[in-house]
Scaffold this active site. Sequence first.
Site, PDB file in Angstrom:
ATOM      1  CG  ASP A 202       2.698  11.223  29.372  1.00 40.13           C
ATOM      2  OD1 ASP A 202       1.951  12.012  29.957  1.00 40.13           O
ATOM      3  OD2 ASP A 202       3.768  10.805  29.851  1.00 40.13           O
ATOM      4  CD  GLU A 265       2.139  16.272  28.896  1.00 35.64           C
ATOM      5  OE1 GLU A 265       1.925  16.796  29.995  1.00 35.64           O
ATOM      6  OE2 GLU A 265       2.921  15.318  28.748  1.00 35.64           O
TER       7      GLU A 265
HETATM    8  C1  GLC Z   1       2.727  13.926  31.697  1.00 33.41           C
HETATM    9  C2  GLC Z   1       1.449  13.561  32.409  1.00 33.41           C
HETATM   10  C3  GLC Z   1       1.704  13.578  33.882  1.00 33.41           C
HETATM   11  C4  GLC Z   1       2.741  12.528  34.193  1.00 33.41           C
HETATM   12  C5  GLC Z   1       3.997  12.745  33.366  1.00 33.41           C
HETATM   13  C6  GLC Z   1       4.865  11.537  33.384  1.00 33.41           C
HETATM   14  O1  GLC Z   1       3.129  15.218  31.970  1.00 33.41           O
HETATM   15  O2  GLC Z   1       0.418  14.411  32.018  1.00 33.41           O
HETATM   16  O3  GLC Z   1       0.554  13.358  34.625  1.00 33.41           O
HETATM   17  O4  GLC Z   1       3.063  12.550  35.545  1.00 33.41           O
HETATM   18  O5  GLC Z   1       3.719  13.005  32.014  1.00 33.41           O
HETATM   19  O6  GLC Z   1       4.288  10.514  32.607  1.00 33.41           O
END
Ligand code: GLC
Length: 529
Positions: A202, A265
Amino acid sequence: MSEAHLWWQRGIVYQVYPRSFQDSDGDGVGDLPGVTSRLDYLRWLGVDALWISPFFPSPMADFGYDVSDYTGVHPMFGTLADFDALVAAAHARGLRVLLDFVPNHSSDQHPWFVASRASRESPYRDWYLWRDPAPGGGPPNNWRSNFGGPAWTLDEATGQYYYHAYLPQQPDLNWRNPAVRAAMLDAMRFWLDRGADGFRVDALRQLVKDEALRDNPPNPAWRPGQNPYDAQLHTYTTDLPEVLTIVEAMRDLLDRYGERVLIGELYLPIERLVAYYGPGGRGCHLPFNFHLILTPWDARRIAALIAAYEAALPPDGWPNWVLGNHDQHRLATRVGPAQARVAAMLLLTLRGTPTLYYGDELGMADVPIPPELVQDPWERRVPGLGLGRDPERTPMQWDAGPGAGFTAGAPWLPLADDYATVNVAAQGADPRSTLALYRRLIALRRAEPALAVGAYAPVPASGHVLAYTREAGGRRLLVALNLGGRAASLALAGRGRALLSTHLDREGERLEGALALRGDEGVVVALDA
Ligand code: GLC
Protein backbone atom coordinates in the site's frame (compact mmCIF):
# COMPACT_ATOMS: atom_id res chain seq x y z
CA MET A 1 1.36 -22.87 -21.56
CA SER A 2 4.94 -21.65 -21.45
CA GLU A 3 6.87 -23.15 -18.58
CA ALA A 4 9.34 -20.30 -18.86
CA HIS A 5 6.83 -17.99 -17.25
CA LEU A 6 6.03 -17.78 -13.56
CA TRP A 7 2.54 -18.14 -12.12
CA TRP A 8 2.11 -14.42 -11.54
CA GLN A 9 3.07 -13.74 -15.15
CA ARG A 10 0.67 -16.28 -16.63
CA GLY A 11 -1.96 -15.73 -13.98
CA ILE A 12 -4.88 -13.45 -13.23
CA VAL A 13 -5.26 -11.64 -9.91
CA TYR A 14 -8.68 -11.01 -8.32
CA GLN A 15 -9.06 -8.38 -5.61
CA VAL A 16 -11.29 -9.20 -2.67
CA TYR A 17 -12.38 -6.32 -0.45
CA PRO A 18 -13.09 -8.51 2.58
CA ARG A 19 -15.69 -6.27 4.22
CA SER A 20 -17.85 -6.68 1.15
CA PHE A 21 -17.24 -10.13 -0.30
CA GLN A 22 -19.03 -12.66 1.92
CA ASP A 23 -20.31 -12.40 5.47
CA SER A 24 -20.43 -15.71 7.33
CA ASP A 25 -21.78 -14.63 10.72
CA GLY A 26 -24.57 -12.20 9.95
CA ASP A 27 -22.95 -9.02 11.28
CA GLY A 28 -23.27 -7.35 7.88
CA VAL A 29 -19.51 -7.24 7.31
CA GLY A 30 -17.63 -9.81 5.24
CA ASP A 31 -15.00 -12.02 6.85
CA LEU A 32 -12.29 -14.59 6.15
CA PRO A 33 -14.48 -17.70 6.57
CA GLY A 34 -16.79 -16.01 4.06
CA VAL A 35 -13.93 -15.66 1.57
CA THR A 36 -13.03 -19.31 2.11
CA SER A 37 -16.61 -20.34 1.37
CA ARG A 38 -16.40 -18.59 -2.01
CA LEU A 39 -13.10 -20.03 -3.23
CA ASP A 40 -14.91 -22.51 -5.46
CA TYR A 41 -16.51 -19.55 -7.21
CA LEU A 42 -13.09 -18.03 -7.89
CA ARG A 43 -11.89 -21.33 -9.23
CA TRP A 44 -14.96 -21.62 -11.43
CA LEU A 45 -14.32 -18.09 -12.67
CA GLY A 46 -10.79 -19.18 -13.51
CA VAL A 47 -8.54 -16.71 -11.70
CA ASP A 48 -5.16 -17.71 -10.23
CA ALA A 49 -4.73 -15.56 -7.16
CA LEU A 50 -6.75 -13.50 -4.76
CA TRP A 51 -5.44 -10.33 -3.21
CA ILE A 52 -7.29 -9.59 0.00
CA SER A 53 -7.45 -6.00 1.23
CA PRO A 54 -6.44 -5.56 4.92
CA PHE A 55 -8.05 -7.82 7.54
CA PHE A 56 -5.65 -6.97 10.38
CA PRO A 57 -6.64 -5.53 13.77
CA SER A 58 -7.63 -1.93 13.17
CA PRO A 59 -9.84 0.79 14.65
CA MET A 60 -11.22 1.03 11.07
CA ALA A 61 -10.73 4.78 10.70
CA ASP A 62 -9.79 3.95 7.09
CA PHE A 63 -11.47 0.53 6.98
CA GLY A 64 -8.41 -1.52 7.76
CA TYR A 65 -5.76 0.65 6.13
CA ASP A 66 -5.03 1.85 9.67
CA VAL A 67 -3.36 -1.21 11.14
CA SER A 68 -2.94 -1.55 14.92
CA ASP A 69 -1.28 -4.98 14.81
CA TYR A 70 0.60 -6.16 11.73
CA THR A 71 0.53 -9.82 12.71
CA GLY A 72 -3.04 -10.46 13.70
CA VAL A 73 -6.56 -10.75 12.33
CA HIS A 74 -9.34 -8.33 13.31
CA PRO A 75 -11.98 -10.32 15.24
CA MET A 76 -14.59 -8.95 12.83
CA PHE A 77 -12.79 -10.82 10.04
CA GLY A 78 -12.01 -13.94 12.07
CA THR A 79 -8.89 -15.43 13.61
CA LEU A 80 -5.40 -16.49 12.59
CA ALA A 81 -6.79 -20.02 12.39
CA ASP A 82 -9.36 -18.75 9.88
CA PHE A 83 -6.52 -17.24 7.87
CA ASP A 84 -4.61 -20.52 7.94
CA ALA A 85 -7.74 -22.37 6.85
CA LEU A 86 -8.26 -19.90 4.00
CA VAL A 87 -4.69 -20.35 2.76
CA ALA A 88 -4.92 -24.14 2.99
CA ALA A 89 -8.25 -24.21 1.15
CA ALA A 90 -6.97 -21.81 -1.52
CA HIS A 91 -3.76 -23.74 -2.06
CA ALA A 92 -5.71 -26.99 -2.27
CA ARG A 93 -7.57 -25.40 -5.19
CA GLY A 94 -4.43 -24.08 -6.87
CA LEU A 95 -5.23 -20.49 -5.85
CA ARG A 96 -2.55 -18.16 -4.46
CA VAL A 97 -3.25 -15.74 -1.64
CA LEU A 98 -1.81 -12.23 -1.66
CA LEU A 99 -2.00 -9.93 1.35
CA ASP A 100 -2.28 -6.18 1.50
CA PHE A 101 0.71 -4.81 3.40
CA VAL A 102 0.38 -1.26 4.73
CA PRO A 103 3.90 -0.07 5.56
CA ASN A 104 3.62 3.70 5.10
CA HIS A 105 1.57 4.30 8.22
CA SER A 106 0.12 2.47 11.17
CA SER A 107 -2.98 3.25 13.17
CA ASP A 108 -2.58 5.88 15.88
CA GLN A 109 -3.73 3.07 18.19
CA HIS A 110 -0.76 0.87 17.31
CA PRO A 111 1.35 0.33 20.46
CA TRP A 112 4.35 1.79 18.60
CA PHE A 113 2.57 5.09 18.06
CA VAL A 114 1.05 5.13 21.51
CA ALA A 115 4.60 4.81 22.90
CA SER A 116 5.99 7.29 20.37
CA ARG A 117 3.44 9.90 21.31
CA ALA A 118 3.92 9.43 25.06
CA SER A 119 7.04 11.60 25.31
CA ARG A 120 9.83 13.18 23.32
CA GLU A 121 12.23 10.79 25.07
CA SER A 122 10.34 7.64 24.15
CA PRO A 123 12.50 5.00 22.44
CA TYR A 124 9.70 4.87 19.86
CA ARG A 125 9.67 8.64 19.24
CA ASP A 126 11.79 8.31 16.11
CA TRP A 127 9.60 5.50 14.72
CA TYR A 128 7.29 8.23 13.40
CA LEU A 129 7.86 11.70 11.96
CA TRP A 130 7.78 14.29 14.72
CA ARG A 131 8.75 17.93 14.14
CA ASP A 132 8.63 21.20 16.04
CA PRO A 133 6.11 23.81 14.94
CA ALA A 134 7.22 26.34 12.32
CA PRO A 135 9.11 29.33 13.82
CA GLY A 136 5.96 31.46 13.98
CA GLY A 137 3.84 28.50 15.12
CA GLY A 138 1.71 26.22 12.98
CA PRO A 139 2.68 23.12 10.99
CA PRO A 140 6.35 22.60 10.04
CA ASN A 141 5.68 23.05 6.30
CA ASN A 142 2.92 23.11 3.65
CA TRP A 143 2.49 19.37 3.11
CA ARG A 144 -1.11 18.27 2.60
CA SER A 145 -2.95 15.08 3.54
CA ASN A 146 -4.30 12.89 0.72
CA PHE A 147 -7.60 13.00 2.58
CA GLY A 148 -7.84 16.80 2.88
CA GLY A 149 -6.31 19.35 5.22
CA PRO A 150 -2.74 19.61 6.49
CA ALA A 151 -0.61 16.45 6.74
CA TRP A 152 0.57 17.55 10.21
CA THR A 153 -1.31 17.21 13.47
CA LEU A 154 -0.16 18.84 16.70
CA ASP A 155 0.22 16.68 19.77
CA GLU A 156 -0.59 19.20 22.50
CA ALA A 157 1.06 17.23 25.29
CA THR A 158 4.53 17.09 23.74
CA GLY A 159 4.25 20.24 21.66
CA GLN A 160 5.28 18.65 18.36
CA TYR A 161 3.55 17.83 15.11
CA TYR A 162 3.43 14.37 13.54
CA TYR A 163 3.13 13.70 9.83
CA HIS A 164 0.30 11.68 8.25
CA ALA A 165 -0.02 11.31 4.49
CA TYR A 166 -3.62 10.20 5.09
CA LEU A 167 -5.80 10.58 8.21
CA PRO A 168 -4.51 11.92 11.54
CA GLN A 169 -5.36 8.38 12.74
CA GLN A 170 -2.76 7.06 10.25
CA PRO A 171 0.62 8.44 11.38
CA ASP A 172 3.45 7.79 8.91
CA LEU A 173 6.21 5.47 10.04
CA ASN A 174 9.80 6.69 9.77
CA TRP A 175 11.38 4.32 7.25
CA ARG A 176 14.77 6.02 7.67
CA ASN A 177 14.91 4.37 11.10
CA PRO A 178 16.51 0.89 10.79
CA ALA A 179 14.40 -0.41 13.70
CA VAL A 180 11.23 0.40 11.74
CA ARG A 181 12.56 -1.37 8.68
CA ALA A 182 13.45 -4.44 10.71
CA ALA A 183 10.08 -4.55 12.46
CA MET A 184 8.14 -4.17 9.24
CA LEU A 185 10.17 -6.80 7.39
CA ASP A 186 9.51 -9.09 10.37
CA ALA A 187 5.79 -8.56 9.86
CA MET A 188 6.12 -9.57 6.21
CA ARG A 189 8.11 -12.63 7.26
CA PHE A 190 5.32 -13.58 9.67
CA TRP A 191 2.81 -13.87 6.81
CA LEU A 192 5.25 -15.48 4.39
CA ASP A 193 5.92 -18.16 7.00
CA ARG A 194 2.16 -18.70 7.23
CA GLY A 195 1.89 -19.31 3.51
CA ALA A 196 1.18 -15.91 1.97
CA ASP A 197 2.13 -15.97 -1.71
CA GLY A 198 3.01 -12.32 -1.83
CA PHE A 199 1.91 -8.79 -1.08
CA ARG A 200 0.27 -5.81 -2.63
CA VAL A 201 2.14 -2.99 -0.89
CA ASP A 202 0.00 0.00 0.00
CA ALA A 203 1.00 3.63 -0.68
CA LEU A 204 4.46 2.50 -1.71
CA ARG A 205 5.49 5.75 -3.39
CA GLN A 206 5.05 7.62 -0.13
CA LEU A 207 7.35 5.66 2.20
CA VAL A 208 10.11 8.29 2.40
CA LYS A 209 9.78 12.07 2.68
CA ASP A 210 12.29 14.88 2.20
CA GLU A 211 14.54 15.13 5.26
CA ALA A 212 14.87 18.90 4.89
CA LEU A 213 11.06 19.20 4.88
CA ARG A 214 11.03 21.49 1.86
CA ASP A 215 7.62 22.92 0.91
CA ASN A 216 5.89 21.21 -1.99
CA PRO A 217 5.48 23.54 -4.99
CA PRO A 218 2.05 24.57 -6.29
CA ASN A 219 0.57 22.58 -9.18
CA PRO A 220 -0.10 25.03 -12.03
CA ALA A 221 -2.55 22.61 -13.68
CA TRP A 222 -4.86 22.41 -10.65
CA ARG A 223 -8.28 24.09 -10.82
CA PRO A 224 -10.72 24.87 -8.00
CA GLY A 225 -13.23 22.07 -7.59
CA GLN A 226 -10.57 19.43 -8.18
CA ASN A 227 -9.09 17.27 -5.43
CA PRO A 228 -7.47 19.81 -3.04
CA TYR A 229 -4.55 17.43 -2.46
CA ASP A 230 -3.55 17.93 -6.08
CA ALA A 231 -3.22 21.69 -5.65
CA GLN A 232 0.41 20.86 -4.93
CA LEU A 233 2.99 18.79 -6.75
CA HIS A 234 4.08 16.03 -4.39
CA THR A 235 7.76 16.57 -5.12
CA TYR A 236 9.05 16.16 -1.57
CA THR A 237 6.56 13.63 -0.24
CA THR A 238 6.37 10.93 -2.91
CA ASP A 239 8.64 8.86 -5.14
CA LEU A 240 11.92 9.79 -3.42
CA PRO A 241 14.93 7.73 -4.57
CA GLU A 242 15.25 6.09 -1.14
CA VAL A 243 11.91 4.31 -1.64
CA LEU A 244 13.59 1.95 -4.06
CA THR A 245 16.11 0.78 -1.47
CA ILE A 246 13.19 -0.27 0.71
CA VAL A 247 11.53 -2.05 -2.19
CA GLU A 248 14.77 -3.96 -2.76
CA ALA A 249 14.86 -5.03 0.88
CA MET A 250 11.28 -6.33 0.61
CA ARG A 251 12.14 -8.11 -2.61
CA ASP A 252 15.22 -9.74 -1.06
CA LEU A 253 13.03 -11.08 1.70
CA LEU A 254 10.43 -12.48 -0.70
CA ASP A 255 13.06 -14.07 -2.89
CA ARG A 256 14.16 -16.20 0.06
CA TYR A 257 10.72 -17.81 -0.04
CA GLY A 258 10.69 -18.88 -3.67
CA GLU A 259 7.97 -17.90 -6.11
CA ARG A 260 6.36 -15.07 -4.14
CA VAL A 261 5.18 -11.87 -5.75
CA LEU A 262 5.71 -8.23 -4.80
CA ILE A 263 3.13 -5.79 -6.15
CA GLY A 264 3.36 -2.07 -5.52
CA GLU A 265 0.51 0.40 -5.33
CA LEU A 266 2.08 3.19 -7.38
CA TYR A 267 0.09 6.05 -8.83
CA LEU A 268 2.89 7.46 -10.96
CA PRO A 269 3.46 8.55 -14.55
CA ILE A 270 4.72 5.72 -16.74
CA GLU A 271 8.35 6.83 -16.83
CA ARG A 272 8.48 6.85 -13.02
CA LEU A 273 6.32 3.75 -12.59
CA VAL A 274 8.71 1.53 -14.52
CA ALA A 275 11.58 2.62 -12.24
CA TYR A 276 9.94 0.42 -9.60
CA TYR A 277 11.01 -2.75 -11.37
CA GLY A 278 14.22 -1.68 -9.67
CA PRO A 279 17.83 -1.64 -10.77
CA GLY A 280 18.56 -5.02 -12.33
CA GLY A 281 14.93 -6.02 -11.84
CA ARG A 282 15.44 -6.16 -8.06
CA GLY A 283 12.30 -4.18 -7.23
CA CYS A 284 8.59 -4.93 -7.59
CA HIS A 285 7.59 -7.84 -9.78
CA LEU A 286 4.48 -5.87 -10.66
CA PRO A 287 4.40 -2.11 -10.13
CA PHE A 288 0.64 -1.70 -10.46
CA ASN A 289 -0.20 0.05 -13.72
CA PHE A 290 -3.35 2.13 -13.19
CA HIS A 291 -3.18 4.02 -16.47
CA LEU A 292 -6.21 2.32 -18.01
CA ILE A 293 -8.20 3.80 -15.14
CA LEU A 294 -6.65 7.25 -15.46
CA THR A 295 -6.71 7.57 -19.27
CA PRO A 296 -9.86 8.86 -21.00
CA TRP A 297 -11.78 5.99 -22.61
CA ASP A 298 -10.81 6.79 -26.18
CA ALA A 299 -9.30 4.37 -28.70
CA ARG A 300 -6.51 6.67 -29.83
CA ARG A 301 -5.57 7.70 -26.29
CA ILE A 302 -5.49 4.08 -25.17
CA ALA A 303 -3.49 2.95 -28.20
CA ALA A 304 -0.95 5.66 -27.33
CA LEU A 305 -0.94 4.57 -23.68
CA ILE A 306 -0.21 0.94 -24.56
CA ALA A 307 2.56 2.00 -26.93
CA ALA A 308 4.13 4.27 -24.31
CA TYR A 309 3.97 1.59 -21.62
CA GLU A 310 5.37 -1.17 -23.85
CA ALA A 311 8.20 1.15 -24.91
CA ALA A 312 9.03 2.18 -21.35
CA LEU A 313 9.23 -1.31 -19.85
CA PRO A 314 12.73 -2.45 -18.93
CA PRO A 315 13.89 -5.59 -20.78
CA ASP A 316 12.87 -7.98 -18.01
CA GLY A 317 9.96 -5.97 -16.69
CA TRP A 318 6.72 -7.95 -16.87
CA PRO A 319 3.74 -5.70 -17.71
CA ASN A 320 0.46 -5.54 -15.80
CA TRP A 321 -2.88 -3.78 -16.17
CA VAL A 322 -5.63 -2.83 -13.73
CA LEU A 323 -9.19 -1.64 -14.49
CA GLY A 324 -10.62 -1.21 -11.04
CA ASN A 325 -9.99 -1.28 -7.32
CA HIS A 326 -11.50 -0.20 -4.02
CA ASP A 327 -10.30 3.39 -4.50
CA GLN A 328 -11.73 3.99 -7.98
CA HIS A 329 -15.23 4.41 -9.29
CA ARG A 330 -16.54 1.19 -10.81
CA LEU A 331 -15.57 0.35 -14.37
CA ALA A 332 -19.22 0.06 -15.47
CA THR A 333 -19.87 3.55 -14.10
CA ARG A 334 -16.75 5.07 -15.65
CA VAL A 335 -17.23 3.74 -19.18
CA GLY A 336 -20.87 2.59 -19.18
CA PRO A 337 -22.21 -0.97 -19.12
CA ALA A 338 -21.74 -1.69 -22.84
CA GLN A 339 -18.13 -0.50 -22.94
CA ALA A 340 -17.40 -2.32 -19.67
CA ARG A 341 -17.60 -5.54 -21.70
CA VAL A 342 -15.18 -4.16 -24.28
CA ALA A 343 -12.91 -3.10 -21.42
CA ALA A 344 -12.98 -6.65 -20.04
CA MET A 345 -11.80 -7.96 -23.39
CA LEU A 346 -9.03 -5.36 -23.46
CA LEU A 347 -7.83 -6.18 -19.94
CA LEU A 348 -7.86 -9.93 -20.55
CA THR A 349 -6.12 -9.82 -23.93
CA LEU A 350 -3.38 -7.27 -23.27
CA ARG A 351 0.18 -8.39 -22.62
CA GLY A 352 0.72 -8.47 -18.87
CA THR A 353 -0.86 -9.70 -15.67
CA PRO A 354 -4.49 -8.52 -15.31
CA THR A 355 -6.00 -7.64 -11.94
CA LEU A 356 -9.79 -7.79 -11.57
CA TYR A 357 -11.81 -6.05 -8.89
CA TYR A 358 -14.55 -8.13 -7.26
CA GLY A 359 -17.95 -7.57 -8.82
CA ASP A 360 -16.64 -6.06 -12.04
CA GLU A 361 -17.17 -9.51 -13.56
CA LEU A 362 -20.91 -8.87 -13.05
CA GLY A 363 -20.76 -5.34 -14.37
CA MET A 364 -21.52 -4.01 -10.89
CA ALA A 365 -21.85 -0.23 -10.99
CA ASP A 366 -21.24 2.45 -8.37
CA VAL A 367 -24.01 2.50 -5.79
CA PRO A 368 -25.10 6.03 -4.83
CA ILE A 369 -24.69 6.49 -1.08
CA PRO A 370 -27.01 8.99 0.64
CA PRO A 371 -25.10 11.46 2.83
CA GLU A 372 -26.36 9.96 6.08
CA LEU A 373 -24.94 6.55 5.12
CA VAL A 374 -21.48 7.73 4.05
CA GLN A 375 -18.73 5.62 5.61
CA ASP A 376 -15.56 6.65 3.80
CA PRO A 377 -13.49 9.15 5.82
CA TRP A 378 -12.31 10.80 2.60
CA GLU A 379 -15.88 11.71 1.61
CA ARG A 380 -16.55 12.95 5.12
CA ARG A 381 -13.46 15.19 5.12
CA VAL A 382 -13.72 16.41 1.53
CA PRO A 383 -17.43 16.10 0.68
CA GLY A 384 -19.16 16.74 -2.60
CA LEU A 385 -16.27 16.29 -5.04
CA GLY A 386 -17.03 12.66 -5.84
CA LEU A 387 -13.90 11.48 -4.05
CA GLY A 388 -15.73 9.11 -1.69
CA ARG A 389 -15.09 5.41 -2.22
CA ASP A 390 -18.19 3.82 -0.70
CA PRO A 391 -19.98 3.55 -4.08
CA GLU A 392 -17.42 1.04 -5.38
CA ARG A 393 -17.22 -0.93 -2.10
CA THR A 394 -20.79 -2.20 -1.80
CA PRO A 395 -21.48 -5.90 -1.13
CA MET A 396 -20.85 -8.57 -3.73
CA GLN A 397 -24.08 -9.61 -5.39
CA TRP A 398 -24.33 -13.38 -5.17
CA ASP A 399 -28.03 -14.03 -5.65
CA ALA A 400 -31.48 -12.48 -5.62
CA GLY A 401 -32.25 -13.44 -2.03
CA PRO A 402 -32.30 -11.09 0.96
CA GLY A 403 -28.87 -9.60 1.55
CA ALA A 404 -27.91 -10.63 -2.03
CA GLY A 405 -26.44 -13.82 -0.57
CA PHE A 406 -23.77 -11.59 0.99
CA THR A 407 -25.19 -11.42 4.48
CA ALA A 408 -28.01 -12.71 6.62
CA GLY A 409 -27.89 -9.40 8.49
CA ALA A 410 -27.91 -5.72 7.57
CA PRO A 411 -25.09 -4.99 5.09
CA TRP A 412 -22.56 -2.34 6.18
CA LEU A 413 -23.10 -0.47 2.91
CA PRO A 414 -26.34 -0.53 0.93
CA LEU A 415 -26.86 -3.15 -1.77
CA ALA A 416 -27.27 -2.04 -5.35
CA ASP A 417 -30.91 -1.58 -6.37
CA ASP A 418 -30.42 -4.00 -9.26
CA TYR A 419 -28.93 -6.84 -7.25
CA ALA A 420 -31.96 -9.08 -7.91
CA THR A 421 -30.93 -9.27 -11.58
CA VAL A 422 -27.23 -8.41 -11.47
CA ASN A 423 -25.86 -11.30 -9.44
CA VAL A 424 -23.73 -14.42 -9.78
CA ALA A 425 -26.64 -16.87 -9.76
CA ALA A 426 -28.60 -15.07 -12.49
CA GLN A 427 -25.61 -14.32 -14.69
CA GLY A 428 -24.15 -17.76 -14.20
CA ALA A 429 -27.29 -19.16 -15.81
CA ASP A 430 -27.25 -16.67 -18.70
CA PRO A 431 -24.84 -17.61 -21.48
CA ARG A 432 -24.62 -14.00 -22.74
CA SER A 433 -24.12 -12.29 -19.38
CA THR A 434 -21.13 -10.19 -18.39
CA LEU A 435 -20.10 -12.97 -16.04
CA ALA A 436 -20.26 -15.46 -18.91
CA LEU A 437 -18.07 -13.11 -20.94
CA TYR A 438 -15.47 -12.87 -18.17
CA ARG A 439 -15.40 -16.64 -17.81
CA ARG A 440 -14.96 -17.12 -21.54
CA LEU A 441 -12.22 -14.48 -21.72
CA ILE A 442 -10.39 -16.01 -18.79
CA ALA A 443 -10.70 -19.50 -20.27
CA LEU A 444 -9.45 -18.21 -23.63
CA ARG A 445 -6.47 -16.53 -21.98
CA ARG A 446 -5.63 -19.77 -20.21
CA ALA A 447 -6.01 -21.85 -23.37
CA GLU A 448 -4.06 -19.52 -25.66
CA PRO A 449 -0.39 -18.94 -24.82
CA ALA A 450 -0.52 -16.10 -27.35
CA LEU A 451 -2.83 -14.22 -24.96
CA ALA A 452 -1.19 -15.23 -21.71
CA VAL A 453 2.44 -14.72 -22.60
CA GLY A 454 2.70 -13.93 -26.32
CA ALA A 455 4.16 -10.94 -28.10
CA TYR A 456 2.13 -7.78 -28.54
CA ALA A 457 1.99 -5.74 -31.73
CA PRO A 458 -0.29 -2.80 -32.50
CA VAL A 459 -2.47 -2.94 -35.62
CA PRO A 460 -3.22 0.34 -37.40
CA ALA A 461 -6.81 1.39 -36.85
CA SER A 462 -8.73 4.66 -36.85
CA GLY A 463 -11.68 6.31 -35.19
CA HIS A 464 -13.01 4.38 -32.24
CA VAL A 465 -11.29 1.11 -33.10
CA LEU A 466 -8.37 -0.21 -31.09
CA ALA A 467 -6.59 -3.25 -32.55
CA TYR A 468 -3.55 -5.38 -31.85
CA THR A 469 -2.21 -8.86 -32.29
CA ARG A 470 -0.88 -11.34 -29.78
CA GLU A 471 1.35 -14.12 -30.97
CA ALA A 472 3.13 -17.16 -29.61
CA GLY A 473 4.46 -20.33 -31.17
CA GLY A 474 3.26 -19.38 -34.65
CA ARG A 475 -0.32 -18.76 -33.52
CA ARG A 476 -1.50 -15.22 -34.11
CA LEU A 477 -4.63 -13.68 -32.61
CA LEU A 478 -6.13 -10.35 -33.59
CA VAL A 479 -8.01 -8.33 -31.00
CA ALA A 480 -10.27 -5.62 -32.38
CA LEU A 481 -12.22 -3.42 -30.00
CA ASN A 482 -14.85 -0.86 -30.92
CA LEU A 483 -14.76 1.80 -28.21
CA GLY A 484 -17.60 3.63 -29.90
CA GLY A 485 -21.34 2.98 -30.05
CA ARG A 486 -21.60 2.86 -33.87
CA ALA A 487 -20.65 0.11 -36.27
CA ALA A 488 -17.07 0.20 -37.51
CA SER A 489 -14.83 -1.95 -39.60
CA LEU A 490 -11.21 -3.05 -39.65
CA ALA A 491 -9.34 -4.24 -42.74
CA LEU A 492 -8.06 -7.82 -42.45
CA ALA A 493 -4.85 -8.62 -44.28
CA GLY A 494 -5.60 -12.35 -44.48
CA ARG A 495 -8.33 -14.66 -43.32
CA GLY A 496 -9.40 -15.68 -39.88
CA ARG A 497 -12.04 -17.13 -37.61
CA ALA A 498 -13.82 -15.37 -34.78
CA LEU A 499 -13.00 -16.95 -31.43
CA LEU A 500 -14.99 -14.68 -29.16
CA SER A 501 -17.13 -11.57 -29.39
CA THR A 502 -18.10 -9.46 -26.39
CA HIS A 503 -21.68 -10.13 -27.54
CA LEU A 504 -20.96 -13.90 -27.25
CA ASP A 505 -22.64 -14.72 -30.54
CA ARG A 506 -20.04 -14.91 -33.32
CA GLU A 507 -17.89 -17.88 -32.41
CA GLY A 508 -16.56 -19.70 -35.44
CA GLU A 509 -17.55 -17.02 -37.97
CA ARG A 510 -15.20 -17.05 -41.00
CA LEU A 511 -13.68 -13.68 -41.81
CA GLU A 512 -11.98 -12.43 -44.91
CA GLY A 513 -10.90 -8.98 -46.09
CA ALA A 514 -12.61 -7.06 -43.29
CA LEU A 515 -13.86 -7.45 -39.77
CA ALA A 516 -17.18 -5.71 -39.15
CA LEU A 517 -17.68 -4.58 -35.59
CA ARG A 518 -21.00 -3.64 -34.12
CA GLY A 519 -21.18 -0.71 -31.75
CA ASP A 520 -19.60 -1.53 -28.37
CA GLU A 521 -18.25 -4.80 -29.69
CA GLY A 522 -14.86 -6.41 -29.32
CA VAL A 523 -13.77 -9.55 -31.16
CA VAL A 524 -10.84 -11.92 -30.82
CA VAL A 525 -9.93 -13.49 -34.16
CA ALA A 526 -7.61 -16.42 -34.82
CA LEU A 527 -5.70 -15.40 -37.95
CA ASP A 528 -4.99 -18.12 -40.50
CA ALA A 529 -1.30 -19.01 -40.73
C1 GLC B 1 -4.11 3.19 -0.45
C2 GLC B 1 -5.33 2.32 -0.30
C3 GLC B 1 -6.47 3.18 0.18
C4 GLC B 1 -6.10 3.74 1.53
C5 GLC B 1 -4.78 4.48 1.47
C6 GLC B 1 -4.23 4.71 2.83
O1 GLC B 1 -4.27 4.14 -1.44
O2 GLC B 1 -5.61 1.65 -1.48
O3 GLC B 1 -7.67 2.48 0.25
O4 GLC B 1 -7.10 4.59 1.98
O5 GLC B 1 -3.79 3.77 0.77
O6 GLC B 1 -3.76 3.51 3.38
